[in-house]
Each structure stands twice: as C-alpha cells, then as structure tokens.
Design a protein around this motif. Structure first.
Motif, PDB file in Angstrom:
ATOM      1  N   GLY B 146      22.134 -32.613 -54.793  1.00  0.00           N
ATOM      2  CA  GLY B 146      21.295 -31.506 -54.340  1.00  0.00           C
ATOM      3  C   GLY B 146      19.875 -31.963 -54.063  1.00  0.00           C
ATOM      4  O   GLY B 146      19.560 -33.166 -54.138  1.00  0.00           O
ATOM      5  N   THR B 147      19.017 -31.023 -53.730  1.00  0.00           N
ATOM      6  CA  THR B 147      17.622 -31.334 -53.423  1.00  0.00           C
ATOM      7  C   THR B 147      16.732 -30.482 -54.324  1.00  0.00           C
ATOM      8  O   THR B 147      16.851 -29.255 -54.316  1.00  0.00           O
ATOM      9  CB  THR B 147      17.315 -31.037 -51.943  1.00  0.00           C
ATOM     10  N   ALA B 148      15.888 -31.143 -55.099  1.00  0.00           N
ATOM     11  CA  ALA B 148      15.000 -30.437 -56.027  1.00  0.00           C
ATOM     12  C   ALA B 148      15.784 -29.449 -56.895  1.00  0.00           C
ATOM     13  O   ALA B 148      15.363 -28.322 -57.122  1.00  0.00           O
ATOM     14  CB  ALA B 148      13.882 -29.714 -55.267  1.00  0.00           C
ATOM     15  N   GLY B 149      16.950 -29.893 -57.353  1.00  0.00           N
ATOM     16  CA  GLY B 149      17.758 -29.071 -58.248  1.00  0.00           C
ATOM     17  C   GLY B 149      18.557 -27.988 -57.547  1.00  0.00           C
ATOM     18  O   GLY B 149      19.307 -27.251 -58.194  1.00  0.00           O
ATOM     19  N   GLN B 150      18.432 -27.904 -56.239  1.00  0.00           N
ATOM     20  CA  GLN B 150      19.132 -26.843 -55.514  1.00  0.00           C
ATOM     21  C   GLN B 150      20.262 -27.376 -54.642  1.00  0.00           C
ATOM     22  O   GLN B 150      20.275 -28.549 -54.267  1.00  0.00           O
ATOM     23  CB  GLN B 150      18.126 -26.081 -54.622  1.00  0.00           C
ATOM     24  N   PHE B 151      21.180 -26.477 -54.347  1.00  0.00           N
ATOM     25  CA  PHE B 151      22.270 -26.731 -53.396  1.00  0.00           C
ATOM     26  C   PHE B 151      21.708 -27.331 -52.107  1.00  0.00           C
ATOM     27  O   PHE B 151      20.732 -26.830 -51.563  1.00  0.00           O
ATOM     28  CB  PHE B 151      22.908 -25.369 -53.100  1.00  0.00           C
ATOM     29  N   SER B 152      22.360 -28.362 -51.602  1.00  0.00           N
ATOM     30  CA  SER B 152      21.919 -29.005 -50.364  1.00  0.00           C
ATOM     31  C   SER B 152      23.128 -29.133 -49.441  1.00  0.00           C
ATOM     32  O   SER B 152      24.170 -29.655 -49.839  1.00  0.00           O
ATOM     33  CB  SER B 152      21.320 -30.373 -50.708  1.00  0.00           C
ATOM     34  N   MET B 153      22.993 -28.643 -48.222  1.00  0.00           N
ATOM     35  CA  MET B 153      24.127 -28.604 -47.300  1.00  0.00           C
ATOM     36  C   MET B 153      24.706 -29.988 -47.020  1.00  0.00           C
ATOM     37  O   MET B 153      25.910 -30.137 -46.820  1.00  0.00           O
ATOM     38  CB  MET B 153      23.694 -27.936 -45.984  1.00  0.00           C
TER      39      MET B 153
END
Lengths: 238, 238
Positions: B146-153
């Motif tokens: 992910g990116t910065a702890g978030q879901f990343s496509m």
C-alpha cells in the motif's frame, strides 16, 4: 469533497473519522432493514452489539418494542424478527422502537461514533444518502460493515454506487477519491446490474443457500426511498 | 488453495498469517527493486524500517554493501541508490548486500514474519511467484504494502495478476478466493493492460509528477524473470 472507504468493521480506525461524515453500509441486510423500518414508520432503532443487551433494553422498556437481528444470518431465539427487511412491516413496527443486533452492521455503527455524523446507507436509499452528504459538506468515509470482519463485495459495490451518485451531482472534479473509493466506483460503473457481480460474492451465495432470494431482490433495488436514518445519541432516528 | 488479500501494511493481522504463505507486493517500487537486485546478482537484501538502522548495519559490515531506498519517493541523503530499480545495475550490485529501507515495502515484509514463508512479488516476477506458491501448497495471503498505510491500486491489481496466474495453472475450481481476492482478480482481468487502469491511481500519478516514467514502464512489465526472492532469517535471499 474527499471520499474514502473502510473495508469492514474490523478495520475502522476511530481517529480517522474525526470531523468526517460516515456512511455505514451493511446492505445484506442490516442497513436495508433499518431503512425499511423507517419507511414503515418505526419510531427509532437502537443498535446494540450483544443479544443480552438487546433483551435487557427490551425488558426495561414498555411494550412498543420489537427485537430484531441475526447471528450467522439466522433469527435469534426469542426475537420478534430476523434480519429480513421484508418482516419489518407497517402492521408490526409502526411507532415502535426496534432494538437490533446483527453480526456486522451494528458493530460498524458503534465503531464509527467518532465521526461528526453517521448516516445509514444501502442500495435502497443510496441517492438520498448522496444528497445528504452534499448537504453536510464534509469529507466522507464510507464504512462497510463487511462479513465476519472481512471485505464483502456487496457493501463495497454499494459504496461505489453512492460514490457514483456523488460524482454525478457534484461533478467529478469536485470529488477527490482515494484509491479504494475509485476502485469501488469502477466496480459499480462496470456492474450497474449489481446482482450479476454479486453472484461471485461469498455472503450473497450464503443468502441464496438459505433461501433468502426475496431479500436479495429487495436489498439490491436502487433508490426506493428518500429516507436517510442517522445515528444520534445511542439511537438511530430520521 | 485459499487466497486472501491484505490491503496495506497497516492492516496486517499477524495471527492470521500463521501456516500461510505470504506474498509481499510493493510493485511501485520496493519489491520490483528487490527482484531486480537479484536479477543483477546481488548476494542478499536486508530490509529495515528506519534510515538509522540501515546506516548502522551498513557501517558494521565490510565494503560490499549498497544502501538503497526512499522517503516520500525520493532518494535518502547519503544512500547509494534511490528506490528506482533501474539504478540497481549489475556493475553496481553484483555479489553485494543491499540494505533497503522504504516507506511501505519493508514495513510490509517485517509485519509478515508470522507466516510460514514470505515471497517477494511484483509484476516482473508474477508467474514465477504463482509457480512457487503452488509448489509450497499452502493457503496464500497476498500482503499489499500500500501507500502511506492505505490501499493502493497498483499493488492490488498486481495481486490480481498473481491470482490470475494461480487460477490459470491450478484451475478455478482448485482455488478458493475471498471476496477481496476475487475483486482483485476481476480488476486485473478487466484491465490486463494495467497502465491504463493505474492512470487513476494516486501513487502512479505521483510517480509521473516526479518524472519516474521509465520506472513505471519497467515495473509494469510482466514476467521478465523467474527469480522469486524470499525472506529468511532477517535477510532476503534466493
């Protein structure tokens, strides 16, 4: 307006909900039940996490109380209604308080109390939810209840539909989607007949196995009402 | 074989990884870097979470060490390489130890140590990862950095491609997909040219803003190698 999505009740990070509007979605079936209860004139809904709590509150109140909910998608012993929206008829629930406990939906609501507002969303009131979000004019976090703490395709695509309604009304350039919100929108736009997509979803399959086909037909209808229940001081009201 | 997906390093639940094979994906760009370092003959890779730790390990070792990684997608002061796989050339890294620290990828690896095996996956080695998963014959959890702890496509669709490779080889009936694994697979199958889909992804857009187009072309190539690095006793090896 920023839009983000939390994939299940297990993944709510309370701090991130501050100053946001949350939409809780458990379209199969808790939030569809809550919306339907208001369509049919219930006074309010109290969402609790345990069966014992539901019974205790029910006993402490007068007679105008209906106990509803499920465990493992089945009716709870001693309760008036299961988690089927079709059971919450006007005859049964008009002017009554519904006390609900479900496996995922009520947990998602209780986990979201750090938000500025908590709206109750489903396919059957999606457009009205989008309108209300625009009126409130804050960043939005769509909290999917999920199934057994896990991502559930039904809630996810429903969030995609609400996002689609927001984009349509505000214009795409006024909406800032996180990657996961964009993914939900993409899925909805490529599966506007959501039933076809949901045939591969575990929870949807379980509903079919249990013979809940009428519930599925009902819960996947779009925009049959303008009612948007909201959580306020331990009760859901309109 | 069951397949499930964790959407970012922040959402790893360590207990659920027990007895599973984990594939860590940070295709833009940490796991693409690691795979590339092995293609070009590095001895091993040590993944650490902090810059200080990377420097300290580097100083404690002999000269055959390369420091690599990023913060905010940019090169770290005093490091030999940034997080661009194109910098990890044979001339530079053959027979050397690469010490890496990145914002998301190394955190995902360190968070997955409760699994039976941890494989390093990217688009450039996806088919080989699928083959290795079949050989190991355990249930699979794809851990997206992910990116910065978030879901990343980007990581999500890469997991969809690995799932597609598994389905192709084993047959769909031998693979049990969670709802989120099915969703990743659906996205990949509807976007086999993943660049088009990724144009809407936040992290991909940031890479373009920073002028990392060559990295994007490289990291979105499919199956340029059979190398599958794995994490073993604090080091990544092949």
């Amino acid at each position: 307006m920023k839009i983000d999505v939390v994939i299940s009740a297990d993944y709510i990070m309370s701090d991130k909900l501050k100053d946001k509007t949350v939409v809780v979605i458990d379209m199969l079936r808790a939030t569809s039940v809550i919306v339907t209860a208001f369509i049919n004139g219930c006074k309010d809904v109290i969402a609790v996490t345990s069966i014992e709590e539901a019974k205790a509150i029910g006993e402490s109140m007068d007679n105008d109380v209906i106990l509803g909910g499920e465990r493992n998608a089945l009716k709870i012993e001693g309760f008036n209604c299961s988690n089927s929206p079709l059971e919450y008829t006007k005859d049964l629930i008009k002017d009554k308080t519904v006390i609900m406990t479900t496996s995922n939906g009520t947990r998602a609501i209780k986990g979201s109390t750090n938000a500025s507002d908590i709206l109750i969303g489903a396919m059957i009131n999606a457009k009205a939810v989008a309108k209300e979000l625009i009126k409130l004019n804050r960043d939005v976090i769509i909290v999917n209840a999920g199934t057994a703490g896990q991502f559930s395709m039904d809630d996810f695509i429903c969030g995609g539909y609400i996002t689609d309604c927001l984009c349509d009304t505000l214009g795409e350039d006024k909406v800032e989607l996180s990657d996961i919100a964009y993914t939900a929108l993409y899925l909805y736009r490529n599966n506007k007949d959501i039933n076809e997509f949901l045939k591969s979803a575990k929870h949807y399959k379980r509903m079919i196995e249990l013979g809940y086909n009428d519930d599925l037909v009902y819960c996947t209808k779009k925009d049959i009402t303008d009612i948007v229940p909201r959580y306020n001081k331990d009760r859901i009201v309109i």
